[in-house]
Design a protein around this motif. Structure first.
Motif, PDB file in Angstrom:
ATOM      1  N   SER A  76     -41.469 -48.840  13.057  1.00  0.00           N
ATOM      2  CA  SER A  76     -41.942 -48.186  14.267  1.00  0.00           C
ATOM      3  C   SER A  76     -41.323 -46.792  14.389  1.00  0.00           C
ATOM      4  CB  SER A  76     -41.574 -49.030  15.490  1.00  0.00           C
ATOM      5  OG  SER A  76     -40.164 -49.131  15.617  1.00  0.00           O
ATOM      6  N   ALA A  77     -41.826 -46.017  15.345  1.00  0.00           N
ATOM      7  CA  ALA A  77     -41.328 -44.652  15.541  1.00  0.00           C
ATOM      8  C   ALA A  77     -39.848 -44.633  15.893  1.00  0.00           C
ATOM      9  CB  ALA A  77     -42.138 -43.978  16.642  1.00  0.00           C
ATOM     10  N   GLU A  78     -39.364 -45.712  16.516  1.00  0.00           N
ATOM     11  CA  GLU A  78     -37.957 -45.775  16.914  1.00  0.00           C
ATOM     12  C   GLU A  78     -37.044 -46.198  15.772  1.00  0.00           C
ATOM     13  OE1 GLU A  78     -40.367 -47.519  18.372  1.00  0.00           O
ATOM     14  OE2 GLU A  78     -40.755 -46.295  20.156  1.00  0.00           O
ATOM     15  N   SER A  79     -37.615 -46.650  14.660  1.00  0.00           N
ATOM     16  CA  SER A  79     -36.816 -47.207  13.570  1.00  0.00           C
ATOM     17  C   SER A  79     -36.314 -46.107  12.627  1.00  0.00           C
ATOM     18  CB  SER A  79     -37.643 -48.216  12.774  1.00  0.00           C
ATOM     19  OG  SER A  79     -36.954 -48.631  11.608  1.00  0.00           O
ATOM     20  N   ASN A  80     -35.084 -46.272  12.153  1.00  0.00           N
ATOM     21  CA  ASN A  80     -34.518 -45.397  11.126  1.00  0.00           C
ATOM     22  C   ASN A  80     -34.360 -46.133   9.802  1.00  0.00           C
ATOM     23  OD1 ASN A  80     -34.164 -42.989  12.669  1.00  0.00           O
ATOM     24  ND2 ASN A  80     -32.374 -43.914  13.674  1.00  0.00           N
ATOM     25  N   ALA A  81     -34.965 -47.303   9.685  1.00  0.00           N
ATOM     26  CA  ALA A  81     -34.815 -48.129   8.492  1.00  0.00           C
ATOM     27  C   ALA A  81     -35.388 -47.411   7.275  1.00  0.00           C
ATOM     28  CB  ALA A  81     -35.507 -49.470   8.687  1.00  0.00           C
ATOM     29  N   SER A  82     -34.626 -47.428   6.175  1.00  0.00           N
ATOM     30  CA  SER A  82     -35.088 -46.797   4.941  1.00  0.00           C
ATOM     31  C   SER A  82     -35.148 -47.827   3.819  1.00  0.00           C
ATOM     32  CB  SER A  82     -34.176 -45.626   4.549  1.00  0.00           C
ATOM     33  OG  SER A  82     -32.871 -46.071   4.266  1.00  0.00           O
ATOM     34  N   TYR A  83     -36.072 -47.577   2.897  1.00  0.00           N
ATOM     35  CA  TYR A  83     -36.332 -48.499   1.787  1.00  0.00           C
ATOM     36  C   TYR A  83     -36.499 -47.695   0.507  1.00  0.00           C
ATOM     37  CZ  TYR A  83     -37.637 -51.718   5.592  1.00  0.00           C
ATOM     38  OH  TYR A  83     -37.651 -52.490   6.721  1.00  0.00           O
ATOM     39  N   LEU A  84     -36.110 -48.296  -0.606  1.00  0.00           N
ATOM     40  CA  LEU A  84     -36.357 -47.704  -1.913  1.00  0.00           C
ATOM     41  C   LEU A  84     -37.722 -48.192  -2.388  1.00  0.00           C
ATOM     42  CD1 LEU A  84     -35.424 -46.089  -4.414  1.00  0.00           C
ATOM     43  CD2 LEU A  84     -34.428 -48.228  -5.286  1.00  0.00           C
ATOM     44  N   GLY A  85     -38.663 -47.272  -2.581  1.00  0.00           N
ATOM     45  CA  GLY A  85     -40.018 -47.686  -2.925  1.00  0.00           C
ATOM     46  C   GLY A  85     -40.678 -46.783  -3.944  1.00  0.00           C
ATOM     47  N   ILE A  86     -41.718 -47.309  -4.558  1.00  0.00           N
ATOM     48  CA  ILE A  86     -42.587 -46.531  -5.442  1.00  0.00           C
ATOM     49  C   ILE A  86     -43.839 -46.187  -4.655  1.00  0.00           C
ATOM     50  CG2 ILE A  86     -43.960 -46.537  -7.560  1.00  0.00           C
ATOM     51  CD1 ILE A  86     -41.935 -48.473  -8.753  1.00  0.00           C
ATOM     52  N   CYS A  87     -44.170 -44.909  -4.586  1.00  0.00           N
ATOM     53  CA  CYS A  87     -45.317 -44.438  -3.813  1.00  0.00           C
ATOM     54  C   CYS A  87     -46.387 -43.894  -4.750  1.00  0.00           C
ATOM     55  CB  CYS A  87     -44.902 -43.350  -2.818  1.00  0.00           C
ATOM     56  SG  CYS A  87     -43.601 -43.858  -1.680  1.00  0.00           S
ATOM     57  N   TYR A  88     -47.638 -44.101  -4.361  1.00  0.00           N
ATOM     58  CA  TYR A  88     -48.779 -43.599  -5.132  1.00  0.00           C
ATOM     59  C   TYR A  88     -49.326 -42.356  -4.446  1.00  0.00           C
ATOM     60  CZ  TYR A  88     -53.478 -43.367  -7.150  1.00  0.00           C
ATOM     61  OH  TYR A  88     -54.636 -42.943  -7.767  1.00  0.00           O
ATOM     62  N   GLN A  89     -49.406 -41.266  -5.187  1.00  0.00           N
ATOM     63  CA  GLN A  89     -49.924 -39.990  -4.691  1.00  0.00           C
ATOM     64  C   GLN A  89     -49.278 -39.587  -3.358  1.00  0.00           C
ATOM     65  OE1 GLN A  89     -54.260 -40.171  -4.762  1.00  0.00           O
ATOM     66  NE2 GLN A  89     -54.262 -39.304  -6.810  1.00  0.00           N
ATOM     67  N   ASN A  90     -47.956 -39.706  -3.323  1.00  0.00           N
ATOM     68  CA  ASN A  90     -47.149 -39.253  -2.178  1.00  0.00           C
ATOM     69  C   ASN A  90     -47.453 -39.982  -0.871  1.00  0.00           C
ATOM     70  OD1 ASN A  90     -45.711 -37.218  -3.660  1.00  0.00           O
ATOM     71  ND2 ASN A  90     -47.565 -35.969  -3.588  1.00  0.00           N
ATOM     72  N   ASP A  91     -48.059 -41.164  -0.938  1.00  0.00           N
ATOM     73  CA  ASP A  91     -48.298 -41.958   0.268  1.00  0.00           C
ATOM     74  C   ASP A  91     -47.027 -42.734   0.591  1.00  0.00           C
ATOM     75  OD1 ASP A  91     -49.157 -43.494   2.353  1.00  0.00           O
ATOM     76  OD2 ASP A  91     -50.533 -44.727   1.173  1.00  0.00           O
TER      77      ASP A  91
END
Length: 451
Positions: free
Chosen positions: A59-74
């Motif tokens: 959500s907009a209030e969340s600062n949670a971060s994740y390590l991910g693989i993104c396709y075309q900068n999505d």
């Protein structure tokens, strides 16, 4: 003047370094003991289609971060997430290959989060590369064949890519399957999985281990009974079954009808159980499987109290007033919309639920009780409403074929009987007419003889 220009350039450079995000790891590979991947950097595959980076989700209030693989900068929906059920509360995440132990791990301000791989013996030349397929692969460069030690394709999230596997490795016990997100904002494991059913040679979507949708068997012409792709890509489906493993995979190639923006295929298992082929938006399962529906591969729900024998869920974009009841929220963050639908389905008093969760991250439920009546005075709101199906229950495709055959044969027999009946009636009329003519002729002959 020259000294002032140089000073101005230095100041501008300091400002850019301090206030602009940097992506110092624009390469595609991490090296043992080398530079680590941090929140301000990323890996980029050679074909520029994929990036590996720390992203913020929720959500907009969340600062949670994740390590991910993104396709075309999505970065809004990574195709793979390393720590989907262990978010980092800030931007302190680091991915590195330890120079001494050879361990590839994610750390953060609170310590070690988890290890991808721990070396059993001393090593010095481990590399982790983001490949053009979207696979993140850890290899031992000391071995002649660059032996694969770990890869993200062996631990998929909710997206199926060309070259990935669904199935089982009997030798290692590795299972390959997709698991949906908890909600559209929470990547934690949700209610649905996409699996390869080796006994039936078909793809199945399961909801909490119960089969929810079937593709039908993989046929000899390379398609499925209920899963027919109308794609502008040329698909090739493959099933490998031997003593070591049994799995399904696919490849997709461009053809003359493929537009430039649709040159890559991804199958996404949405949080509501819908399987989407994202190169053309074709979908299966999901909202189509609404309780008693068995069309398009859907499986009838086993969780059926007597009161739901002819009920189904329907998405209604309108306004309702509730007679004899009030909405009751459930704020449990472990409940997905699918769980809410099941709870309501089992409760004969429940009339429907809101389509979004009661919490900011779209988890939890709002249950409605009583009878719904349309409210034309308020603004339009969408609900999942339980309605009674007034149509006869759907039949399976095989039963439908037999019904069609029986009806067709019956029609032919009726036409034949009608034809025979008409023919016999015509014959009787003809015989009657001939008899009357013969009687008339005999009467005339008698009159002539008397004269």
């Amino acid at each position: 003047m020259a000294s002032r220009s140089i000073l101005s350039c230095k100041i501008l450079l300091i400002i850019l370094v301090c206030f602009c995000p940097t992506f110092s790891l624009a390469a595609d590979t991490l090296y043992q003991g080398g530079e680590a991947l941090r929140f301000s950097s990323r890996l980029v595959s050679k074909n520029k289609l994929f990036t590996l980076e720390f992203v913020r989700l929720g959500s907009a209030e969340s600062n949670a971060s994740y390590l991910g693989i993104c396709y075309q900068n999505d970065t809004g929906h990574p195709i793979w997430i390393a720590n989907r059920d262990r978010p980092i509360a800030d931007n302190s995440g680091v991915l590195e290959i330890d120079g001494d132990s050879g361990t590839m791990k994610v750390t953060y301000s609170g310590g070690d989060l988890f290890d991808f791989y721990s070396s059993q013996s001393p090593t010095s030349k481990l590399t982790a590369t983001l490949e053009d397929s979207g696979n993140f692969v850890l290899k031992d460069a000391n071995s002649r064949s660059d032996r694969i030690l770990w890869q993200s394709f062996d631990d998929p999230t909710d997206t199926f890519l060309p070259g990935m596997k669904l199935g089982i490795n009997y030798r290692t016990g590795q299972n390959w399957s997709l698991t949906s997100w908890m909600s559209d904002l929470v990547p934690a494991p949700g209610a649905f999985t996409l699996e390869w059913e080796r006994d039936g040679q078909e793809l199945v979507i399961k909801r909490r281990a119960e089969i929810y949708w079937r593709s039908g068997p993989l046929t000899s012409n390379g398609s499925f009974e209920a899963y027919r792709l109308n794609s502008r890509l040329d698909y090739s489906f493959l099933n490998v079954s031997n003593i070591d493993e049994d799995f399904f995979m696919f490849t997709a190639a461009r053809n003359i009808l493929t537009p430039p923006e649709n040159g890559f295929s991804k199958w996404l298992l949405q949080f509501d159980g819908e399987l989407e082929e994202q190169s053309n938006g074709q979908t299966f399962g999901g909202k189509l499987c609404n309780g008693n529906n068995i069309e398009m591969g859907c499986v009838k729900w086993d969780i059926e109290p007597t009161c739901r024998s002819r009920d189904r869920y329907e998405l209604r974009a309108c306004d309702f007033l509730v007679e004899g009841g009030q909405p009751i929220p459930n704020y449990s963050a472990s409940l997905s919309i699918s769980d809410c639908k099941e709870i309501c389905w089992k409760d004969c008093r429940c009339a429907g639920i809101n389509i979004e969760g009661v919490n900011a991250n779209n988890t939890g439920c709002t249950f409605w009780y009583g009878n719904f009546t349309k409210d034309l005075s308020a603004s339009s709101v969408e609900y999942f409403v339980i309605v009674q199906d007034t149509q006869p229950a759907a039949v399976k495709s095989g039963e439908r074929i037999w019904i069609w055959i029986v009806v067709s044969v019956a029609f032919v027999l009726l036409v034949a009987l009608a034809g025979i009946s008409w023919y016999r009636r015509r014959q009787r009329l003809r015989e009657k007419y001939l008899n009357e003519l013969m009687t008339l002729d005999a009467t005339n002959d008698t009159h002539e003889l008397e004269n």
